[in-house]
Each structure stands twice: as structure tokens, then as C-alpha cells.
Design an enzyme around this catalytic site. Structure first.
Site, PDB file in Angstrom:
ATOM      1  N   GLY A 185      34.623  14.144   9.831  1.00 29.07           N
ATOM      2  CA  GLY A 185      33.398  13.861  10.582  1.00 29.07           C
ATOM      3  C   GLY A 185      32.797  12.501  10.285  1.00 29.07           C
TER       4      GLY A 185
ATOM      5  CE  LYS B 267      26.978   1.703  10.331  1.00 26.68           C
ATOM      6  NZ  LYS B 267      28.131   2.413   9.783  1.00 26.68           N
TER       7      LYS B 267
ATOM      8  CD  GLU C 261      16.883   2.909   4.528  1.00 27.52           C
ATOM      9  OE1 GLU C 261      17.944   2.261   4.511  1.00 27.52           O
ATOM     10  OE2 GLU C 261      15.835   2.491   4.016  1.00 27.52           O
TER      11      GLU C 261
ATOM     12  CG  ASP D 128      29.953   1.863  12.669  1.00 25.98           C
ATOM     13  OD1 ASP D 128      29.044   2.423  13.300  1.00 25.98           O
ATOM     14  OD2 ASP D 128      30.019   1.876  11.426  1.00 25.98           O
TER      15      ASP D 128
ATOM     16  CE  LYS E 278      26.111   4.027  14.138  1.00 29.06           C
ATOM     17  NZ  LYS E 278      27.381   4.465  13.550  1.00 29.06           N
TER      18      LYS E 278
HETATM   19  N1  HSE Z   1      31.432   6.009  11.840  1.00 30.95           N
HETATM   20  C1  HSE Z   1      30.477   5.516  10.901  1.00 30.95           C
HETATM   21  C2  HSE Z   1      31.181   5.246   9.584  1.00 30.95           C
HETATM   22  C3  HSE Z   1      29.365   6.509  10.739  1.00 30.95           C
HETATM   23  O1  HSE Z   1      32.351   5.632   9.438  1.00 30.95           O
HETATM   24  O2  HSE Z   1      30.598   4.635   8.696  1.00 30.95           O
HETATM   25  C4  HSE Z   1      28.131   5.986  10.114  1.00 30.95           C
HETATM   26  O3  HSE Z   1      27.533   4.960  10.855  1.00 30.95           O
END
Ligand code: HSE
Length: 362
Positions: free
Chosen positions: A212, A230, A155, A226, A131
Site C-alpha cells: 500500500g 513534494k 504536513e 511523486d 499533494k
Molecule cells: N506513493 C507515496 C510514496 C506515498 O511511496 O512515498 C506517500 O506520498
């Protein structure tokens, strides 16, 4: 006739290994159904450097080495060539596509940004799940790809393999996108869902890390960075807007109390971390203007917790699921719901991009 696409895979952590697994699992089917051989000719990691074998590397052997904690330099073949850095390896070997899946760095996008720039300069197509580089420089990189006549596809960077970028670009071709609002971070959605069921914030976060979903530093998830990354990627792809991080209003969920989540539930609402992009002058979820954003920006961009009414399309999207609601001039509202994180789920996004590139070459 079977065509070949030669891949250089940079990064062999969770996502890189997930792609290697899919390549192994789907090799016969890709040949039969798509007439395509996706051949891994190079792999690179920070620990082992850049390894290449013109005839192709055996994914099973690479996965075995990774699983047993050995360096990839232990790969048993005299035909494997090695360069200490990705830069030297890429310059010296032939591949059609760079698959860039090194770790996300939202500060300066490195080392992925340099890898992607070099590959595009060399005339390679690029597919990435990373990203950082595209959040910070999609505009520049897409322009470079266009100049070089190659593809840059991403994607897997937004909602993993759930096809939102292709939906926006190809499925909704011709529609004017008015707004996007989404649950774009699986970790925070998982935490909020679990808190709604009585778990504490700390317990839910620990579980998301165990499963994970979380970034290496979960601050990126819970503080909204995060989702912000996006949002920047969507702004570049959908609105052609090179937004900078500081132009997005950002609030995370780190300080959220269980009472707040429960109180919203009691009122028939659900608290969600919502990322949104809205053309100015178009109504929507939040009518208040985002403080601190330059008024001249054509798009308002926000990442913030919101208490959504249950009839909102995002309200019942729970757990690690992500969703994006797209408002356009022709279809009013379309919502895409699906996994937003995970090894296999992210690898699917890379695979779909590779197949799109292969299609465009036929
Ligand atoms: N850490 C991110 C999430 C992973 O929890 O969505 C995917 O980008």
C-alpha cells in the site's frame, strides 16, 4: 472546558479512513489532554456525495460501511442530510475545517483544488494530505488563506506524519534555509533497498504495491513525479517560490538495473532517489548545474538517483523510510528521518495539523 472543532472530511479512501480510525481511537485522550473534541460533521465521496449530520457522524459506522463495500448513503440515521456534490454540501453546512484527502492528481490538482479553493473562500481552515493541489498551487492557495485569515496546513503531503513541514516552519524559525535534500518517496526507496538485497525491480515494485505504499499509478513513484510534487511543495513553503513542474530536473528509477545497484554497493555507496532544492551559489551534493532550468531561478531543483557515500545522512535510510536533510545558516545540517507513507502514518500528519489549528484558536 472542552472546545470543538467541526470537520468536513472529503475523501474516504485509505487516508480518510485512517483519520477516522485515529479520531475514534484518540477521542477520549484528545478531550483529556487537549480539551478538544474533533467532531466529524460531514463526509464526502465521489460515490455517495456529501453527507452531513450537525450532531456528528459515527466514525465506526462509516468505517464499517467502507469495509463492507457499501456506499456511505447506507448510514443509518434519519438526521443525515445529503447533497450530490461537495460544492453544494460545503455551501450548505457549517464546519470549521475542511480535511481534503481525495486522490492525488498531479496534472491539474482536481478535484481537490476546487474543494480547497471553495473552503478557503468560505472562511474554513483547510488541512490536506492531497499533494496535487498544493504542488501546483500552494502559492495561490496560501495567499487566499492569508486574505481570509484562515490556516492551510499540509504536513501529511511530505513524509506523511513525520514532522518536516512543522520542523521547517516552526522548529527552524529564524534560520535561513540554504538547501534541502531528501528521500521523499517510500516506494522507490523500498524498491532500491530490496534490489540491494537481491530482489528484482519488478518483484520489489509488486511488493510495494501490495504493502500500500505506491500511488494508484506507480509511474508517479518510479518516474519521480511523486518526489517532484513534494519538491514543489517544499519550494513554495520554504523558499516562497511557485516552481512549476517543468522547472525541476527529474529522473526516476524505472530503468535502473540490479547490476547498477550492486556495483554502487561494492564501491561503498548506496543509490537513492534524491530530491533537492538548493539556493544558487551554495555548494552541496551536486555541483553540476541542472540543464534546462532557467538560470534566473534563485533555487536549483532536482529529483534524480544518486550514488551516495555511506557517510551521507541519507545513505542508510532504507525501506519505506523517508528523510530530509536541512542545511541552514545556524544549525549546519539537521536530518529528520521517519515514515513517508502509510494509512496511520499519513493520518498522523492530518491530526497534528488539526491540533495546530485548534491551538491557534485558543
Ligand atoms: N506513493 C507515496 C510514496 C506515498 O511511496 O512515498 C506517500 O506520498
Amino acid at each position: 472546558m472542552v472546545k470543538e472543532l467541526r470537520l468536513a472530511l472529503i475523501g474516504f479512501g485509505t487516508v480518510g479512513q485512517g483519520l477516522a480510525e485515529l479520531l475514534l481511537e484518540k477521542r477520549d485522550w484528545l478531550r483529556a489532554a487537549y480539551g478538544l473534541d474533533l467532531r466529524l460533521v460531514a463526509v464526502a465521496t465521489a460515490r455517495s456525495g456529501f453527507l452531513a449530520r450537525a450532531e456528528g457522524l459515527d466514525e465506526a459506522e462509516l468505517l464499517r460501511l467502507a469495509a463492507s463495500g457499501q456506499p456511505l448513503t447506507a448510514y443509518a440515521s434519519a438526521e443525515v442530510k445529503r447533497w450530490p456534490t461537495v460544492g453544494e454540501g460545503l455551501a450548505a453546512t457549517g464546519a470549521d475545517v475542511l480535511v481534503e484527502v481525495t486522490g492525488t492528481n498531479l496534472r491539474d490538482g482536481e478535484p481537490g483544488l476546487s474543494h480547497i479553493r471553495q473552503a478557503l473562500e468560505q472562511g474554513l481552515h483547510v488541512v490536506t494530505a492531497n499533494k496535487g493541489p498544493v504542488a501546483l498551487a500552494a502559492h495561490e492557495l496560501l495567499a487566499l488563506a492569508a486574505r481570509k485569515g484562515v490556516h492551510l496546513r499540509m504536513e501529511a503531503t511530505v513524509m506523511a506524519g513525520t514532522p518536516v513541514l512543522s520542523t521547517l516552519r516552526e522548529g527552524l524559525a529564524g534560520a535561513r534555509i540554504l538547501s534541502l535534500s531528501g528521500i521523499l518517496n517510500g516506494t522507490t526507496n523500498y524498491i532500491l533497498t530490496e534490489m540491494g538485497q537481491g530482489r528484482s525491480y519488478a518483484e520489489a515494485l509488486a511488493e510495494a504495491q501490495r504493502l500500500g505504499y505506491a500511488e494508484a499509478d506507480p509511474t508517479a513513484d518510479v518516474e519521480g513525479y511523486d518526489a517532484l510534487a513534494k519538491t514543489l511543495i517544499l519550494a513554495a513553503l520554504v523558499f516562497g517560490l511557485p516552481l512549476r513542474p517543468e522547472q525541476v530536473l527529474r529522473r526516476g528509477i524505472a530503468g535502473i538495473a540490479q547490476e547498477e545497484v550492486r556495483a554502487a554497493q561494492a564501491e561503498g555507496r548506496r543509490i537513492k532517489l534524491v530530491a533537492s532544492l538548493r539556493l544558487r551559489g551554495v555548494g552541496g551534493l551536486s555541483q553540476a548545474s541542472a540543464g534546462g532550468q532557467a538560470a534566473e531561478l534563485p533555487v536549483e531543483a532536482r529529483v534524480e538517483p544518486m550514488a551516495l557515500p555511506l557517510d551521507h545522512p541519507l545513505a542508510r535510510v532504507d525501506g519505506v523510510m523517508n528523510a530530509l536533510t536541512i542545511e541552514s545558516d545556524t544549525l549546519s545540517s539537521v536530518t529528520v528521518i521517519g515514515p513517508g507513507a502509510g494509512r496511520r502514518q499519513t493520518a498522523q500528519g492530518l491530526l497534528a495539523d488539526l491540533l495546530a489549528i485548534a491551538r491557534s484558536r485558543s
